[in-house]
Motif scaffolding. Structure first.
Motif, PDB file in Angstrom:
ATOM      1  N   LYS A 133       0.806  -1.226   0.000  1.00 20.88           N
ATOM      2  CA  LYS A 133       0.000   0.000   0.000  1.00 20.88           C
ATOM      3  C   LYS A 133       0.836   1.272   0.000  1.00 20.88           C
ATOM      4  CE  LYS A 133      -0.748  -0.425   5.005  1.00 20.88           C
ATOM      5  NZ  LYS A 133      -1.765  -0.620   6.046  1.00 20.88           N
ATOM      6  N   GLU A 134       2.101   1.202   0.440  1.00 20.91           N
ATOM      7  CA  GLU A 134       2.937   2.406   0.455  1.00 20.91           C
ATOM      8  C   GLU A 134       3.774   2.550  -0.813  1.00 20.91           C
ATOM      9  OE1 GLU A 134       5.332   2.444   3.939  1.00 20.91           O
ATOM     10  OE2 GLU A 134       3.618   2.515   5.317  1.00 20.91           O
ATOM     11  N   GLN A 135       3.647   1.615  -1.751  1.00 18.29           N
ATOM     12  CA  GLN A 135       4.470   1.652  -2.955  1.00 18.29           C
ATOM     13  C   GLN A 135       3.734   2.352  -4.092  1.00 18.29           C
ATOM     14  OE1 GLN A 135       7.722   0.636  -3.385  1.00 18.29           O
ATOM     15  NE2 GLN A 135       7.689   0.492  -1.166  1.00 18.29           N
ATOM     16  N   GLU A 136       4.370   3.397  -4.638  1.00 16.56           N
ATOM     17  CA  GLU A 136       3.737   4.200  -5.679  1.00 16.56           C
ATOM     18  C   GLU A 136       3.508   3.385  -6.944  1.00 16.56           C
ATOM     19  OE1 GLU A 136       4.383   8.490  -7.943  1.00 16.56           O
ATOM     20  OE2 GLU A 136       5.802   7.848  -6.406  1.00 16.56           O
ATOM     21  N   PHE A 137       4.430   2.464  -7.284  1.00 14.86           N
ATOM     22  CA  PHE A 137       4.274   1.686  -8.506  1.00 14.86           C
ATOM     23  C   PHE A 137       3.012   0.829  -8.447  1.00 14.86           C
ATOM     24  CE2 PHE A 137       4.939  -1.764 -11.471  1.00 14.86           C
ATOM     25  CZ  PHE A 137       5.548  -1.143 -12.544  1.00 14.86           C
ATOM     26  N   ALA A 138       2.758   0.244  -7.287  1.00 12.31           N
ATOM     27  CA  ALA A 138       1.548  -0.565  -7.130  1.00 12.31           C
ATOM     28  C   ALA A 138       0.305   0.291  -7.349  1.00 12.31           C
ATOM     29  CB  ALA A 138       1.518  -1.203  -5.740  1.00 12.31           C
ATOM     30  N   ASP A 139       0.331   1.506  -6.806  1.00 12.87           N
ATOM     31  CA  ASP A 139      -0.777   2.438  -7.025  1.00 12.87           C
ATOM     32  C   ASP A 139      -0.918   2.781  -8.508  1.00 12.87           C
ATOM     33  OD1 ASP A 139      -1.794   2.655  -4.529  1.00 12.87           O
ATOM     34  OD2 ASP A 139      -1.021   4.645  -4.088  1.00 12.87           O
ATOM     35  N   LEU A 140       0.221   3.018  -9.165  1.00 11.76           N
ATOM     36  CA  LEU A 140       0.193   3.359 -10.590  1.00 11.76           C
ATOM     37  C   LEU A 140      -0.463   2.262 -11.403  1.00 11.76           C
ATOM     38  CD1 LEU A 140       3.671   5.017 -11.234  1.00 11.76           C
ATOM     39  CD2 LEU A 140       1.453   6.010 -11.803  1.00 11.76           C
ATOM     40  N   LEU A 141      -0.047   1.020 -11.184  1.00 13.50           N
ATOM     41  CA  LEU A 141      -0.643  -0.098 -11.919  1.00 13.50           C
ATOM     42  C   LEU A 141      -2.144  -0.166 -11.686  1.00 13.50           C
ATOM     43  CD1 LEU A 141       1.836  -3.109 -11.585  1.00 13.50           C
ATOM     44  CD2 LEU A 141       1.586  -1.512 -13.472  1.00 13.50           C
ATOM     45  N   LYS A 142      -2.536  -0.028 -10.421  1.00 12.32           N
ATOM     46  CA  LYS A 142      -3.956  -0.126 -10.068  1.00 12.32           C
ATOM     47  C   LYS A 142      -4.773   0.973 -10.738  1.00 12.32           C
ATOM     48  CE  LYS A 142      -5.397   1.124  -5.945  1.00 12.32           C
ATOM     49  NZ  LYS A 142      -5.631   1.133  -4.485  1.00 12.32           N
ATOM     50  N   TYR A 143      -4.260   2.218 -10.655  1.00 15.46           N
ATOM     51  CA  TYR A 143      -5.045   3.331 -11.183  1.00 15.46           C
ATOM     52  C   TYR A 143      -4.973   3.453 -12.705  1.00 15.46           C
ATOM     53  CZ  TYR A 143      -5.968   4.803  -6.430  1.00 15.46           C
ATOM     54  OH  TYR A 143      -6.399   4.839  -5.120  1.00 15.46           O
ATOM     55  N   ILE A 144      -3.882   2.994 -13.312  1.00 16.98           N
ATOM     56  CA  ILE A 144      -3.833   2.935 -14.774  1.00 16.98           C
ATOM     57  C   ILE A 144      -4.893   1.955 -15.279  1.00 16.98           C
ATOM     58  CG2 ILE A 144      -2.485   1.988 -16.701  1.00 16.98           C
ATOM     59  CD1 ILE A 144      -1.616   4.746 -16.247  1.00 16.98           C
ATOM     60  N   GLU A 145      -5.009   0.801 -14.598  1.00 18.43           N
ATOM     61  CA  GLU A 145      -6.032  -0.182 -14.979  1.00 18.43           C
ATOM     62  C   GLU A 145      -7.428   0.386 -14.769  1.00 18.43           C
ATOM     63  OE1 GLU A 145      -5.570  -3.119 -16.529  1.00 18.43           O
ATOM     64  OE2 GLU A 145      -3.480  -2.446 -16.611  1.00 18.43           O
ATOM     65  N   GLU A 146      -7.621   1.118 -13.660  1.00 17.54           N
ATOM     66  CA  GLU A 146      -8.931   1.720 -13.396  1.00 17.54           C
ATOM     67  C   GLU A 146      -9.263   2.778 -14.436  1.00 17.54           C
ATOM     68  OE1 GLU A 146     -11.164   4.324  -9.914  1.00 17.54           O
ATOM     69  OE2 GLU A 146      -9.508   2.988  -9.345  1.00 17.54           O
ATOM     70  N   PHE A 147      -8.261   3.588 -14.812  1.00 17.12           N
ATOM     71  CA  PHE A 147      -8.456   4.618 -15.830  1.00 17.12           C
ATOM     72  C   PHE A 147      -8.864   3.972 -17.160  1.00 17.12           C
ATOM     73  CE2 PHE A 147      -6.555   7.235 -19.263  1.00 17.12           C
ATOM     74  CZ  PHE A 147      -7.316   8.386 -19.112  1.00 17.12           C
TER      75      PHE A 147
END
Length: 363
Positions: free
Chosen positions: A266-280
């Motif tokens: 949850k603190e890793q920006e790359f994990a957030d990026l992957l998640k939100y790119i997929e959501e976008f």
């Protein structure tokens, strides 16, 4: 100019574009406490011996770089508390010149001067390298991938393979002997993977930069690997509690593992990026009005406080401006690294800027 880490990344990226055919690009690092007069005297001495350079074009470029550095540094009354870094150079073919002087976000620890065919940014790169690194390990009986998650960057360090034959029904003692040989081959491969992983991860652990190791792979291989002491005992202590089922090796496997890891990262920006790119991409496909792009549209949505997540390419020159707008608009801002495979598509299609809305905006 005092810069933060994000601005420093942009400056490093620009400096790395400069290449020369001769040693004409000047790099200077000055730690705090060093008298400005000492540095100026050194540069003037270097300038005085440039007459020994035989090639006229090279001599002129070096003299120009030194003169720019001396001129800029002579306006500084005192080396700042974190030190000073200066780059100067000229392209002899185009006449284009560059001069950058900055106060870095962390203290300069070396006194360093060099003219070279490129700018020496390695000391600055250490300042922006992530201190919150997650080690990544995909393991199966005959293949492994070792990687690292550093902020918004995914890096594959090593990929290992071996040939392990499958089981055959020989029967009797021949079968048992054959099985023992196969298990011994698997054990030797696991041992090799452990040695490579230790070599990669232990230095980061000892520096206090490695915060955890995420392990994944198909079936039981990941459990078998961790049961024995293939990994150094210090690294085994920081293996994240959930082992992830992953069917691939290489980058595809690492991305799948990161996406499945969920709250573990949850603190890793790359994990957030992957998640939100997929959501976008999902909002784009559904055409539900929750994907926003275009500079004017994104700016207006930010000003209305309607952007939940803002994605900005690190290749844009105005990253800082959009980060500030995101902060004012209460949006979560993520900087998209060029290491992410979607970055080329994102940059070409959306000019490196898009967002996910909290709710659809009706005009």
């Amino acid at each position: 100019m005092r810069v933060d880490k994000q601005k420093l990344r942009e400056i490093i990226r620009e400096l790395k574009k400069w290449k020369a055919h001769a040693t004409i690009l000047l790099s200077l690092y000055v730690p705090p406490g060093r008298p400005v007069s000492d540095v100026l005297n050194m540069l003037r001495q270097e300038l005085s011996i440039t007459d020994n350079i035989k090639l006229k074009k090279t001599k002129s470029a070096v003299q120009r770089a030194l003169s720019m550095a001396i001129d800029r540094l002579s306006k500084v009354p005192k080396i700042p508390d974190k030190g000073l870094v200066l780059f100067a150079g000229e392209n002899p073919d185009t006449g284009e010149s560059i001069i950058v002087m900055l106060i870095p976000p962390e203290e300069v620890s070396v006194y360093y001067y060099r003219t070279d065919k490129y700018f020496h940014t390695e000391f600055l790169e250490e300042m922006v390298s992530e201190s919150n690194i997650i080690g990544l390990l995909l393991i199966e009986r005959d293949a492994a991938t070792i990687g690292m998650l550093k902020g918004n960057r995914l890096k594959i360090v090593e990929e290992l393979e071996d040939y392990i034959p499958g089981k055959h029904e020989k029967g009797g003692q021949s079968q048992r002997r054959y099985d023992r040989i196969i298990e011994q081959m698997v054990e030797e491969f696991y041992k090799r993977v452990g040695e490579h992983a230790n070599r990669v991860f232990l230095p980061l652990y000892e520096q206090g930069r490695l915060k955890g190791i995420l392990v994944g792979g198909p079936a039981y291989a990941k459990y078998d690997f961790l049961e024995k002491d293939y990994l150094d005992y210090r690294l085994k202590k920081i293996v994240l509690p959930e082992l992830i089922d992953v069917g691939y090796q290489g980058e595809a496997g690492l991305r799948e593992m990161i996406l499945k890891a969920g709250d573990l990262l949850k603190e890793q920006e790359f994990a957030d990026l992957l998640k939100y790119i997929e959501e976008f991409k999902l909002h784009l496909a559904k055409d539900d009005g929750l994907a926003v792009y275009g500079e004017d549209e994104v700016r207006n949505a930010l000003e209305m406080g309607m952007v939940a997540v803002l994605i900005i390419s690190e290749e844009r020159e105005d990253v800082e401006k959009w980060l500030e707008l995101a902060k004012k608009g209460g949006a979560k801002a993520l900087v998209l690294s060029s290491d992410v495979p979607e970055s080329e598509w994102f940059n070409k299609t959306f000019n490196g800027l898009a967002g996910i809305l909290r709710a659809r905006i009706y005009s």
